[in-house]
Every structure is written in C-alpha cells, then in structure tokens.
Design a protein around this motif. Structure first.
Motif, PDB file in Angstrom:
ATOM      1  N   GLY A 238      -1.476   8.347 -97.542  1.00 44.53           N
ATOM      2  CA  GLY A 238      -0.547   9.045 -98.412  1.00 44.53           C
ATOM      3  C   GLY A 238       0.657   9.597 -97.667  1.00 44.53           C
ATOM      4  N   SER A 239       1.477  10.349 -98.404  1.00 46.58           N
ATOM      5  CA  SER A 239       2.725  10.885 -97.856  1.00 46.58           C
ATOM      6  C   SER A 239       2.866  12.361 -98.195  1.00 46.58           C
TER       7      SER A 239
ATOM      8  N   GLN B  76       9.586  13.847 -93.216  1.00 48.34           N
ATOM      9  CA  GLN B  76       8.934  12.937 -94.148  1.00 48.34           C
ATOM     10  C   GLN B  76       7.811  12.230 -93.409  1.00 48.34           C
ATOM     11  N   MET B  77       6.605  12.359 -93.929  1.00 46.95           N
ATOM     12  CA  MET B  77       5.434  11.800 -93.263  1.00 46.95           C
ATOM     13  C   MET B  77       4.793  10.761 -94.186  1.00 46.95           C
ATOM     14  N   ASN B  78       4.805   9.530 -93.750  1.00 50.25           N
ATOM     15  CA  ASN B  78       4.215   8.423 -94.515  1.00 50.25           C
ATOM     16  C   ASN B  78       3.028   7.831 -93.765  1.00 50.25           C
ATOM     17  N   SER B  79       2.228   7.071 -94.487  1.00 48.11           N
ATOM     18  CA  SER B  79       1.053   6.405 -93.886  1.00 48.11           C
ATOM     19  C   SER B  79       0.227   7.390 -93.068  1.00 48.11           C
ATOM     20  N   LEU B  80      -0.059   8.522 -93.654  1.00 47.34           N
ATOM     21  CA  LEU B  80      -0.765   9.587 -92.932  1.00 47.34           C
ATOM     22  C   LEU B  80      -2.172   9.166 -92.547  1.00 47.34           C
TER      23      LEU B  80
ATOM     24  N   ARG C 126       6.093  15.567 -97.566  1.00 52.30           N
ATOM     25  CA  ARG C 126       7.373  15.939 -96.983  1.00 52.30           C
ATOM     26  C   ARG C 126       7.375  17.433 -96.710  1.00 52.30           C
TER      27      ARG C 126
ATOM     28  N   ARG D 223       6.384   6.071 -88.734  1.00 54.60           N
ATOM     29  CA  ARG D 223       5.731   6.659 -89.920  1.00 54.60           C
ATOM     30  C   ARG D 223       6.419   7.943 -90.378  1.00 54.60           C
ATOM     31  N   PHE D 224       6.961   8.722 -89.446  1.00 49.24           N
ATOM     32  CA  PHE D 224       7.593   9.998 -89.761  1.00 49.24           C
ATOM     33  C   PHE D 224       9.102   9.869 -89.600  1.00 49.24           C
ATOM     34  N   THR D 225       9.833  10.644 -90.395  1.00 43.59           N
ATOM     35  CA  THR D 225      11.285  10.685 -90.302  1.00 43.59           C
ATOM     36  C   THR D 225      11.754  12.133 -90.378  1.00 43.59           C
TER      37      THR D 225
END
Length: 120
Positions: free
Chosen positions: A16-17, A81-85, A19, A66-68
């Motif tokens: 999941g993601s 922004q944290m994706n593919s946690l 922010r 994965r993070f921005t």
C-alpha cells in the motif's frame, strides 16, 4: 508552539501507500531544506530521504524507487510519498527541516514524529 507539524501516518497493508506531511506551523517560516528520518524499535534513527533548496534529492537504498520527497512552497509543507510499502518500513517517521524567517538565523527543527505500521 512546535514549528513543524507532521501528519499522515497510520496502518497500511504491505504494497500500500501513505503520504506523510510536514507543515511549517507559522506563515513566518519558510522551508529551505527538508529531510525525513525513521526509527524502528531497537534501531538508530536513519535518514530516509532529503531535498535541498535546489530541489535535488537523495534517498537511502532501502527506499529508492518507492519513496518520493517533495516540498510545496505555496503550502509551506513538505511531503514523503511512500509507495509499495513493506513491513520493514514500519517505524516512527520524523521530518527535519531548515526553516527561514526574516531577521533570524536559519534553524533546523524536528517534527513530533508519526507512526507508520505496515502489516504483512
């Protein structure tokens, strides 16, 4: 008053993601640079990402891709922004920002921390 206010943590399933936000609490402050750190139980606080005043960014190898990290100057707020946690991303996340204020020496401040928990 705490100069930086964090929000956006929570519980999310793996993949999941989330922010995270880190806002300067007073309009008199302007964000110059920002970094995000995290600390898991029993571990030292580690640098996750940082953004310079030029806009250039660095990421730890564990979150690269994965993070921005970003800053919205109009909102005086920084984001992670944290994706593919992954479960190993579970930690308390802290922002650290260098804040500018007219007539004052720039200073670094910490946010209060926000818990991120990733379930498997």
């Amino acid at each position: 008053q705490v100069p930086l206010l964090e929000s956006g943590g929570g519980l999310v399933q793996a993949g999941g993601s989330l922010r995270l936000s880190c806002a300067a609490s007073e309009s008199a402050f302007r964000i110059n640079t920002m970094a995000w750190y995290r600390q898991a139980p029993g571990n030292q606080r580690e640098l996750v990402a940082r953004i310079r005043s030029t806009g250039s960014t660095d990421y730890s190898d564990s979150v690269k891709g994965r993070f921005t990290i970003s800053i919205d100057n109009a909102k005086n707020t920084g984001y992670l922004q944290m994706n593919s946690l992954k479960p190993e991303d579970t930690a308390v996340y802290y922002c650290n920002a260098n804040l500018l204020r007219a007539g004052a020496i720039p200073r670094n401040y910490w946010g209060q921390g926000t818990q991120v928990t990733v379930s498997s």
